[in-house]
Design a protein around this motif. Structure first.
Motif, short mmCIF file in Angstrom:
data_model
loop_
_atom_site.label_atom_id
_atom_site.label_comp_id
_atom_site.label_asym_id
_atom_site.label_seq_id
_atom_site.Cartn_x
_atom_site.Cartn_y
_atom_site.Cartn_z
N ILE A 90 0.82 -1.38 0.04
CA ILE A 90 -0.04 0.11 -0.04
C ILE A 90 0.80 1.16 0.07
CG2 ILE A 90 -1.72 1.42 1.28
CD1 ILE A 90 -2.74 -1.25 2.50
N LEU A 91 1.95 1.15 0.61
CA LEU A 91 2.91 2.48 0.85
C LEU A 91 3.44 2.78 -0.59
CD1 LEU A 91 4.63 1.78 4.21
CD2 LEU A 91 3.26 3.54 3.70
N TYR A 92 3.88 1.67 -1.12
CA TYR A 92 4.40 1.77 -2.48
C TYR A 92 3.41 2.78 -3.38
CZ TYR A 92 8.25 -0.91 -4.26
OH TYR A 92 9.60 -1.50 -4.30
N TRP A 93 2.09 2.56 -3.53
CA TRP A 93 1.56 3.32 -4.22
C TRP A 93 0.96 4.56 -3.64
CZ3 TRP A 93 2.36 1.57 -8.60
CH2 TRP A 93 2.61 0.25 -8.82
N LEU A 94 0.67 4.76 -2.36
CA LEU A 94 0.67 6.01 -1.68
C LEU A 94 1.77 6.77 -1.73
CD1 LEU A 94 -1.08 5.04 1.65
CD2 LEU A 94 -2.22 6.09 -0.16
#
Length: 391
Positions: free
Chosen positions: A268-272
């Motif tokens: 999730i952090l990748y895309w955020l």
């Protein structure tokens, strides 16, 4: 080895303890800490959602909130992840302590110390860099009030607070309450991201140390005194091969537990992170065009932190992969021609075992410097799209 652990990992332990995230603390006070920080982060997010619902009417006003709202989501996600995965983090820390107590060779202990020291230096560098930037940010907010006292004018200088609490309150009237909330929120969020990320860096550095020890053991599998009997040589060779395989298996198991614990949140952090970097680059260029000094500093700081954060989080796993690859090269370069046939037959199995490198993969996405370049390119593409939509 308790001193060893305490010395190198103390800054991270102190930050996690301050946030209520140190996995060895389960007191009532720790529960109160977690509730406080959860409410603080939740309050910041609710303020921004409320502003989006009530005030957004174009792309500029939307990005005027999202430039900080998306990083705030990242901070909240990191905090929630460490609350949920507290037992897994404790298990990994226990593995580190166990390794420090069971590995006895002087050369191997020095390897672990070397990589623990690298983790310590990275932790202190990130901590000092980020806190200096936060101090500078807060000083810019307070500077008009200080100048009103030192060099007063006929009227008060205007203030331009960038904290999320300015969304619904008058900045002049509630300057100090807003500044207090903003300071506490910034320090909490910054400490959260530093503490949680440095835990990951420390764990990966320990993993690099394990791979380095495995590489050292493989390199010295056939080292022994030339003047001992053949049967004793064979026993030494067997023991050395077993030790190399054991430490390699330990490193693989450590990697699997670490990745499985944080895989979902990192995905999730990748895309955020991509969205947040694109939005903050948009805000930086927009503030530059409008000559908004405060916003240029704030967005510039966030853009720098995004690049630094993404680079470090791809560089360290890349180093881990390189250490894993080194095992294969060391196995291939062993002097197979100088050992008995029975050990020559064992070498292909060892080479096959080390042929597949250990990679930090998040749902089939390999975390490497190549992936970092791809994410930066993707962020720049989104930024270009956002900027073109502005006109």
């Amino acid at each position: 080895m308790e001193y060893f652990f305490e010395h190198y990992y103390r800054p991270t332990r102190i930050m996690l303890t301050a946030l209520g995230l140190w996995p060895y603390n389960d007191s009532i006070f720790t529960c109160i800490q977690k509730i406080f920080f959860a409410l603080l982060l939740g309050f910041s997010i609710c303020l921004q959602i409320g502003k989006i619902i009530t005030s957004v009417n174009d792309l500029d006003s939307l990005f005027g909130i999202l430039w900080f709202a998306v990083p705030c989501l990242v901070f909240s996600l990191k905090y929630a992840t460490f609350c949920i995965q507290s037992k897994e983090i404790r298990k990994l820390i226990e593995v580190i302590k166990h390794d420090l107590n069971t590995i006895k060779r002087k050369e191997e202990i020095e390897i672990l110390k070397e990589y623990a020291n690298i983790g310590y230096i990275l932790t202190m560098s990130i901590l000092i860099l980020f806190y200096i930037a936060i101090f500078g940010f807060i000083m810019m907010e307070v500077l008009p009030k200080i100048l009103d006292i030192v060099v007063p004018l006929n009227e008060s200088r205007p203030v331009h607070l960038l904290g999320v609490a300015t969304l619904f309150f008058d900045e002049e009237k509630y300057f100090f309450p807003i500044l207090g909330h903003m300071t506490v929120a910034l320090l909490s969020e910054t400490t959260t991201i530093i503490a949680t990320e440095t835990v990951g860096l420390i764990l990966i550095q320990h993993l690099c140390g394990l791979f380095k020890i495995a590489s050292f053991r493989i390199q010295h599998i056939f080292d022994c005194d030339l003047h001992i009997s053949v049967s004793r040589k064979n026993r030494i060779y067997n023991a050395n091969i077993a030790e190399a395989v054991i430490i390699h298996n330990k490193a693989i198991e450590f990697s699997d537990v670490f990745i499985s614990s944080l895989e979902a949140s990192y995905f999730i952090l990748y895309w955020l992170g991509v969205c947040s970097l694109s939005i903050n680059m948009f805000r930086l260029f927009q503030a530059g065009v409008k000559n908004e000094t405060h916003q240029v500093y704030a967005s510039g700081f966030f853009v720098f932190c995004h690049f630094f954060y993404m680079f470090i989080n791809h560089l360290v796993p890349q180093i881990m992969t390189n250490h894993s690859n080194d095992l294969y090269y060391k196995a291939c370069n062993l002097p197979w021609y100088s050992v008995p046939v029975q050990f020559q037959k064992m070498l292909p199995l060892l080479i096959q075992k080390t042929a597949k490198p250990c990679k930090f993969a998040i749902y089939m996405l390999d975390v490497s410097l190549e992936r970092f370049a791809s994410l930066v390119s993707l962020s720049l593409s989104y930024f270009t799209v956002f900027w073109s939509m502005r006109y």
